[in-house]
Motif scaffolding. Sequence first.
Motif, PDB file in Angstrom:
ATOM      1  N   ASP A  56       0.831  -1.200   0.000  1.00  0.00           N
ATOM      2  CA  ASP A  56       0.000   0.000   0.000  1.00  0.00           C
ATOM      3  C   ASP A  56       0.868   1.253   0.000  1.00  0.00           C
ATOM      4  O   ASP A  56       1.821   1.351   0.782  1.00  0.00           O
ATOM      5  CB  ASP A  56      -0.903   0.020   1.233  1.00  0.00           C
ATOM      6  CG  ASP A  56      -1.981  -1.049   1.181  1.00  0.00           C
ATOM      7  OD1 ASP A  56      -3.136  -0.692   0.881  1.00  0.00           O
ATOM      8  OD2 ASP A  56      -1.668  -2.234   1.412  1.00  0.00           O
ATOM      9  N   HIS A  90      -3.488   5.122  -1.966  1.00  0.00           N
ATOM     10  CA  HIS A  90      -4.458   5.810  -1.103  1.00  0.00           C
ATOM     11  C   HIS A  90      -4.356   7.321  -1.316  1.00  0.00           C
ATOM     12  O   HIS A  90      -3.341   7.931  -0.949  1.00  0.00           O
ATOM     13  CB  HIS A  90      -4.190   5.471   0.364  1.00  0.00           C
ATOM     14  CG  HIS A  90      -4.302   4.006   0.682  1.00  0.00           C
ATOM     15  ND1 HIS A  90      -5.421   3.454   1.270  1.00  0.00           N
ATOM     16  CD2 HIS A  90      -3.451   2.972   0.455  1.00  0.00           C
ATOM     17  CE1 HIS A  90      -5.248   2.146   1.414  1.00  0.00           C
ATOM     18  NE2 HIS A  90      -4.053   1.828   0.920  1.00  0.00           N
ATOM     19  N   SER A 149      -7.723   3.112  -3.585  1.00  0.00           N
ATOM     20  CA  SER A 149      -8.497   2.651  -2.428  1.00  0.00           C
ATOM     21  C   SER A 149      -9.950   3.099  -2.472  1.00  0.00           C
ATOM     22  O   SER A 149     -10.780   2.616  -1.699  1.00  0.00           O
ATOM     23  CB  SER A 149      -7.850   3.147  -1.129  1.00  0.00           C
ATOM     24  OG  SER A 149      -7.909   4.563  -1.046  1.00  0.00           O
ATOM     25  N   ASN A 189     -12.814   4.700   3.370  1.00  0.00           N
ATOM     26  CA  ASN A 189     -11.467   4.223   3.082  1.00  0.00           C
ATOM     27  C   ASN A 189     -10.456   5.353   2.966  1.00  0.00           C
ATOM     28  O   ASN A 189      -9.255   5.093   2.854  1.00  0.00           O
ATOM     29  CB  ASN A 189     -11.443   3.416   1.778  1.00  0.00           C
ATOM     30  CG  ASN A 189     -12.181   2.106   1.905  1.00  0.00           C
ATOM     31  OD1 ASN A 189     -12.293   1.539   2.989  1.00  0.00           O
ATOM     32  ND2 ASN A 189     -12.715   1.617   0.790  1.00  0.00           N
TER      33      ASN A 189
END
Length: 479
Positions: free
Chosen positions: A253, A286, A357, A370
């Motif tokens: 991530d 993200h 995300s 999220n």
Amino acid sequence: MFEAPYPPYDPTDKSGFSYETVLKRWPVILTGIIDNIYRANHEMSLASAGETSDAITQEKIEEGKTIIEKIGRLKYEMGRDRPLEPIPEDGEAQVEVYNTELAWLKEKGHGSWFTAPWLYAECYLYRLLRSYFTQTQHWRAHDPFLSQKEETFRKSSKAIFQMATTMHELEEDKDKLVSEPADLKVIFGEMIQMCLWGNATDLSMLTHLSHEDIQNLQSVGRDAQAARKEYILTDDQDKVWVHLTSLKDARIDFVLDNAGFELFTDFVFADFLVTYTPYVSKVVFHPKLIPWFVSDVTPPDFKSAIPSLLSPTFLSEAAGVQSASHHAGEAQDSCEHLKRMVTRWQGYLESGVFALSVPVDTPLGASNENANFWTSPWPYWNMQELAPEVHGRLKDSGLVIFKASETLTGDVSWPASTPFQIALGPLAGSFPILTLRTNKADVVVGVGRERAEQLDKSGENWRFNGKYALVLFLPKRKD
């Protein structure tokens, strides 16, 4: 909630980052937003000149004038240390979060521009600015920093083409690399440095930046990286490599920071991990859901990055390509290398190897469990309590890569020699954490005591001038 054993940095300290930020950096940013809206209004006025008045256009122009007035007043109040005003109820996320904290700060006598802790005040500023746009009918989708982000991205062409050619050379040696972990480790080290120094291109910090300055910041060649290695104050990349090689088909991530060139380096690093190693099979990115710290990646930024790189005109600075290669043939090769690499990324997005995300079409200001946490005013150490959805998803990650350790460790006057694990608070051990960060705020941890003392004595603003960097790693806690 966790409370650090040290207080925040004193925002009234005139030698500190916070005071300099309120006095000089934020007013420049606000002036840039005013200019952006004024230009947009001017272009709309010219487009409608001589034609029958378009009611919608006129409404948008008037709303733009109102936003300009609000930002002008904000700039005036900021310079005079006026109290921070509550975020208005604008229908978007985090209003209550910000206003509850602001009420508490005011009770403590820290509710004005020069007295509020830096981390809260900086986050608050961007959330307040967002409210000015979201309360309109015609400016809700407007990112006042978009033109800056795109311009800086275009000016990064030299480094982008250079990196594309490097990745092409890797592709030719792919079979050999996969069978030679020692060679992979060397390339991994170069990727770490490339991604690390990509973090230097932060438009909220670099309020005056020439084309040459950008190219110097983005020097990705091996010689440039070797010269910069001495400025990495703590380098845990060997520990990261050991951890990475223990994985198999893992998910990685990236908590994204800056759009443009830094996002490009994130893509390159992600590409290396899934294409050239057996350790990673999926990468999740993200974003921030509102325009944030000038240059942070929003879903629209992420969505436009690959089409921009594939566009024959977006990076059409022929002079930049020519100066990088000296020969037209080599320049053409670099363009082909870039096209091939970015087309592969496009395929990864379509197949789910790369993923955002949140839905890639998420508009500015949309709420999503999220991602809401990334634009809150909180340090990340309270993630499990304040954002259990985010925390729960990251617990399954093979490695979570962050770029801004001040949000990981809080706006806290930790001694620079504080171990990374201690400064992470309750977040430590929740999942494997790697932070790649150039020093751009007062807070610094994980630096050897001797080195920190030496730098403090030098009189250099080493904690926030962007010259020095940290590569810090902490593995997941064994249950």
